[in-house]
Design a protein around this motif. Structure first.
Motif, PDB file in Angstrom:
ATOM      1  N   ALA A  81     -58.785 -29.780 -60.944  1.00  0.00           N
ATOM      2  CA  ALA A  81     -58.195 -28.592 -61.359  1.00  0.00           C
ATOM      3  C   ALA A  81     -56.956 -27.794 -60.555  1.00  0.00           C
ATOM      4  O   ALA A  81     -56.224 -27.652 -60.943  1.00  0.00           O
ATOM      5  CB  ALA A  81     -59.188 -27.566 -61.834  1.00  0.00           C
ATOM      6  N   GLY A  82     -57.542 -27.717 -59.187  1.00  0.00           N
ATOM      7  CA  GLY A  82     -56.585 -27.115 -58.278  1.00  0.00           C
ATOM      8  C   GLY A  82     -55.327 -28.125 -58.329  1.00  0.00           C
ATOM      9  O   GLY A  82     -54.082 -27.489 -58.118  1.00  0.00           O
ATOM     10  N   GLY A  83     -55.564 -29.348 -58.227  1.00  0.00           N
ATOM     11  CA  GLY A  83     -54.343 -30.082 -58.125  1.00  0.00           C
ATOM     12  C   GLY A  83     -53.420 -29.957 -59.292  1.00  0.00           C
ATOM     13  O   GLY A  83     -52.325 -30.268 -59.179  1.00  0.00           O
ATOM     14  N   ALA A  84     -54.068 -29.720 -60.561  1.00  0.00           N
ATOM     15  CA  ALA A  84     -53.499 -29.928 -61.599  1.00  0.00           C
ATOM     16  C   ALA A  84     -52.504 -28.538 -61.710  1.00  0.00           C
ATOM     17  O   ALA A  84     -51.660 -28.533 -62.024  1.00  0.00           O
ATOM     18  CB  ALA A  84     -54.351 -29.882 -62.782  1.00  0.00           C
ATOM     19  N   VAL A  85     -53.231 -27.468 -61.207  1.00  0.00           N
ATOM     20  CA  VAL A  85     -52.406 -26.012 -61.158  1.00  0.00           C
ATOM     21  C   VAL A  85     -51.164 -26.364 -60.209  1.00  0.00           C
ATOM     22  O   VAL A  85     -50.038 -25.956 -60.542  1.00  0.00           O
ATOM     23  CB  VAL A  85     -53.247 -25.067 -60.480  1.00  0.00           C
ATOM     24  CG1 VAL A  85     -52.748 -23.875 -60.130  1.00  0.00           C
ATOM     25  CG2 VAL A  85     -54.422 -24.759 -61.803  1.00  0.00           C
ATOM     26  N   LEU A  86     -51.578 -27.058 -59.042  1.00  0.00           N
ATOM     27  CA  LEU A  86     -50.279 -27.099 -57.981  1.00  0.00           C
ATOM     28  C   LEU A  86     -49.246 -27.996 -58.604  1.00  0.00           C
ATOM     29  O   LEU A  86     -48.213 -27.652 -58.360  1.00  0.00           O
ATOM     30  CB  LEU A  86     -50.817 -27.645 -56.871  1.00  0.00           C
ATOM     31  CG  LEU A  86     -51.836 -26.912 -55.819  1.00  0.00           C
ATOM     32  CD1 LEU A  86     -52.446 -27.705 -54.619  1.00  0.00           C
ATOM     33  CD2 LEU A  86     -50.962 -25.478 -55.459  1.00  0.00           C
ATOM     34  N   ARG A  87     -49.573 -29.097 -59.232  1.00  0.00           N
ATOM     35  CA  ARG A  87     -48.566 -29.960 -59.847  1.00  0.00           C
ATOM     36  C   ARG A  87     -47.651 -29.043 -60.897  1.00  0.00           C
ATOM     37  O   ARG A  87     -46.630 -28.988 -60.930  1.00  0.00           O
ATOM     38  CB  ARG A  87     -49.032 -31.142 -60.542  1.00  0.00           C
ATOM     39  CG  ARG A  87     -49.573 -32.161 -59.489  1.00  0.00           C
ATOM     40  CD  ARG A  87     -49.883 -33.619 -60.117  1.00  0.00           C
ATOM     41  NE  ARG A  87     -51.152 -33.566 -60.999  1.00  0.00           N
ATOM     42  CZ  ARG A  87     -52.369 -33.493 -60.672  1.00  0.00           C
ATOM     43  NH1 ARG A  87     -52.631 -33.800 -59.336  1.00  0.00           N
ATOM     44  NH2 ARG A  87     -53.445 -33.093 -61.188  1.00  0.00           N
ATOM     45  N   THR A  88     -48.315 -28.375 -61.783  1.00  0.00           N
ATOM     46  CA  THR A  88     -47.658 -27.481 -62.762  1.00  0.00           C
ATOM     47  C   THR A  88     -46.904 -26.605 -62.092  1.00  0.00           C
ATOM     48  O   THR A  88     -45.811 -26.542 -62.419  1.00  0.00           O
ATOM     49  CB  THR A  88     -48.748 -26.921 -63.772  1.00  0.00           C
ATOM     50  OG1 THR A  88     -49.440 -27.898 -64.207  1.00  0.00           O
ATOM     51  CG2 THR A  88     -48.014 -26.151 -64.757  1.00  0.00           C
ATOM     52  N   VAL A  89     -47.177 -25.798 -61.119  1.00  0.00           N
ATOM     53  CA  VAL A  89     -46.482 -24.834 -60.298  1.00  0.00           C
ATOM     54  C   VAL A  89     -45.373 -25.526 -59.753  1.00  0.00           C
ATOM     55  O   VAL A  89     -44.214 -24.926 -59.866  1.00  0.00           O
ATOM     56  CB  VAL A  89     -47.524 -23.950 -59.418  1.00  0.00           C
ATOM     57  CG1 VAL A  89     -46.598 -23.212 -58.455  1.00  0.00           C
ATOM     58  CG2 VAL A  89     -48.373 -23.162 -60.196  1.00  0.00           C
TER      59      VAL A  89
END
Length: 105
Positions: A81-89
């Motif tokens: 989930a943290g990786g998904a947040v970083l990719r989106t940002v």
């Protein structure tokens, strides 16, 4: 004339090999300077590019972002989930930075 043609035809594969090697090397260096998860510049690459841009012109802006609460997302929802947040940002910031209207006041 035939000696020149022979020499050029013999050297062509060597030159082509150097060109391919050069392109591959530049791509590997570029990839090493970007975060594999987000695609954004690494800290060192960012600092180098920011200094160069600011030295050339006063019209540029350097923006450093701190994601409040990110550690909590990573700790409670997991690294995926943290990786998904970083990719989106990262995608949103990159898109914002490429939009000329984003810099107008």
């Amino acid at each position: 004339m035939s000696h020149t043609l022979t020499a050029v035809s013999a050297a062509l594969p060597v030159v082509a090999g150097w060109s391919v090697h050069s392109v591959r090397l530049r791509r590997r260096i570029e990839a090493a300077r970007r975060d594999p998860l987000t695609g954004l510049w690494t800290r060192d690459a960012f600092a180098e590019r920011a200094c160069a841009l600011l030295a050339r012109s006063r019209a540029h802006l350097v923006c450093v972002v701190d994601l409040d609460g990110f550690k909590q997302v990573n700790d409670t929802l997991g690294h995926a989930a943290g990786g998904a947040v970083l990719r989106t940002v990262g995608r949103r910031l990159a898109g914002w930075a490429k939009t000329p209207s984003a810099f107008r006041t």
